[in-house]
Write an enzyme that holds these catalytic residues in place. Structure first.
Site, mmCIF file in Angstrom:
data_model
loop_
_atom_site.group_PDB
_atom_site.id
_atom_site.type_symbol
_atom_site.label_atom_id
_atom_site.label_comp_id
_atom_site.label_asym_id
_atom_site.label_seq_id
_atom_site.Cartn_x
_atom_site.Cartn_y
_atom_site.Cartn_z
ATOM 1 N N ILE A 18 49.559 22.596 39.029
ATOM 2 C CA ILE A 18 50.592 23.330 38.289
ATOM 3 C C ILE A 18 49.995 24.626 37.737
ATOM 4 O O ILE A 18 50.643 25.668 37.715
ATOM 5 C CB ILE A 18 51.157 22.468 37.129
ATOM 6 N N VAL A 37 37.604 29.024 33.166
ATOM 7 C CA VAL A 37 37.200 28.354 34.410
ATOM 8 C C VAL A 37 35.790 27.799 34.255
ATOM 9 O O VAL A 37 34.886 28.513 33.808
ATOM 10 C CB VAL A 37 37.234 29.358 35.599
ATOM 11 N N THR A 41 33.424 25.056 39.087
ATOM 12 C CA THR A 41 34.614 25.297 39.916
ATOM 13 C C THR A 41 34.361 26.432 40.897
ATOM 14 O O THR A 41 34.688 26.344 42.079
ATOM 15 C CB THR A 41 35.828 25.658 39.027
ATOM 16 N N ASP A 45 33.461 24.655 44.718
ATOM 17 C CA ASP A 45 34.759 24.491 45.377
ATOM 18 C C ASP A 45 35.209 25.826 45.971
ATOM 19 O O ASP A 45 35.780 26.670 45.280
ATOM 20 C CB ASP A 45 35.789 23.979 44.362
ATOM 21 N N SER A 115 49.131 19.919 28.205
ATOM 22 C CA SER A 115 49.298 19.575 29.622
ATOM 23 C C SER A 115 50.293 18.430 29.758
ATOM 24 O O SER A 115 49.956 17.268 29.587
ATOM 25 C CB SER A 115 47.955 19.183 30.231
ATOM 26 N N LYS A 137 49.331 10.912 26.835
ATOM 27 C CA LYS A 137 49.975 12.211 26.602
ATOM 28 C C LYS A 137 50.731 12.210 25.270
ATOM 29 O O LYS A 137 50.731 13.204 24.545
ATOM 30 C CB LYS A 137 50.959 12.545 27.742
#
Length: 312
Positions: A18, A37, A41, A45, A115, A137
């Site tokens: 998302i 970031v 990462t 990746d 989130s 959550k």
């Protein structure tokens, strides 16, 4: 081009499923956009590294760091007005407590979006183990409320990119053309939204007083379907009737109990969605929520029909 009169936005988890759409929507809407970031990462990746480079090219400010590094996090937050967390399973959702702590210390944030982006976790009636996942959550919601940080919760319901390419058939990587399985009787209404639209509606709400300390539900009328209606739409597109197997609730509950992780969670979410109707059984009351397609009729959202067409 970033507009200095618009809120500066920090997105944490901006390379995720998302997150990348939220970043794109923020840039497109002219917000000065920042992403946090992790160094790993960009190093390990290549796909995400390329994504980060494309963000930089579009004017995004990239801050290298992570939620566990409190001083870096506070410093990043002090540069912006709004924080949007789109962290997924790589970070545990409870780690957002670290974001809450940093926002409290920074003291300058006008709005925090935790989130969420799925179902309304305060109104689901799920069974274990999905129940515990939703509760993690809900605990973050309680922590935000207790902290007094201004917030908006985005309930995006089912993301089309996850559920529609295989018509919600577990284990399939393409849409079924012969047979499929339907949980329950298939007459419960479910909501599907494209990830790009979830990103667009989220960014629309950032500076909107109507969404302050509210839940923003994304429920555009053309994206609310029963499973039977969804199957019928797909059958019309491929000009073929599919063989349907209906799994009654008691049988599904037994399957959830007997299945290993993570299948049990996936089946549990399926039960909550397609049998209990946890996205559509309640009315959105003005005391707690607003509906995105009513607030922002100018968003030209992708309908389920349009989303499925390329898969034919």
């Amino acid at each position: 081009m970033a507009d200095k009169n618009k809120s500066k936005i920090l997105i944490i988890g901006g390379t995720g499923n998302i997150g990348k759409f939220v970043v794109e929507a923020s840039v497109k809407a002219g917000h000065p956009t920042f992403i946090l970031v992790r160094e790993s990462t960009t190093v390990s990746d290549p796909v995400k590294a390329k994504l980060v480079e494309s963000f930089k090219d579009s004017g995004v400010t990239v801050i290298v760091g992570e939620v566990y590094d409190h001083p870096v996090l506070v410093k990043a937050i002090k540069q912006v007005d709004v924080v949007i967390s789109t962290v997924g399973s790589t970070y545990h959702l409870v780690d957002q407590n670290k974001i809450i702590d940093a926002i409290k210390e920074a003291g300058n944030i006008k709005r925090f979006f935790p989130s969420e982006f799925g179902m309304d976790v305060d109104r689901v009636r799920a069974v274990e183990p999905a129940k515990s996942m939703f509760e993690s959550k809900a605990k973050i919601r309680r922590a935000i409320e207790a902290s007094g940080i201004p917030y908006t919760i985005v309930v995006g319901n089912c993301s089309s990119g996850f559920f529609l390419p295989n018509i919600a058939q577990l284990g399939l990587t393409a849409p079924p053309r012969d047979k499929l399985t339907i949980f329950g009787h298939g007459n419960v209404k479910v909501v599907f939204n494209s990830e790009a639209d979830i990103g667009a509606y989220t960014i629309k709400s950032v500076d909107d007083p109507r969404t302050l300390n509210k839940i923003l539900y994304i429920k555009p009328p053309n994206n609310i379907f029963t499973f039977n209606e969804l199957v019928s739409l797909w059958e019309n597109k491929i000009h073929k009737k599919l063989e349907k197997t209906y799994v009654p609730e008691d049988q599904l509950l037994k399957l959830i109990e007997e299945s290993p992780w993570p299948l049990n969670i996936k089946l549990g979410i399926g039960h909550s969605l397609f049998v209990k109707g946890d996205q559509t059984y309640f009315e959105i009351e003005p005391s707690f929520g607003v509906e995105a397609s009513q607030l922002y009729p100018d968003v030209n959202y992708t309908t389920v029909d349009e989303f499925l067409t390329p898969f034919v």
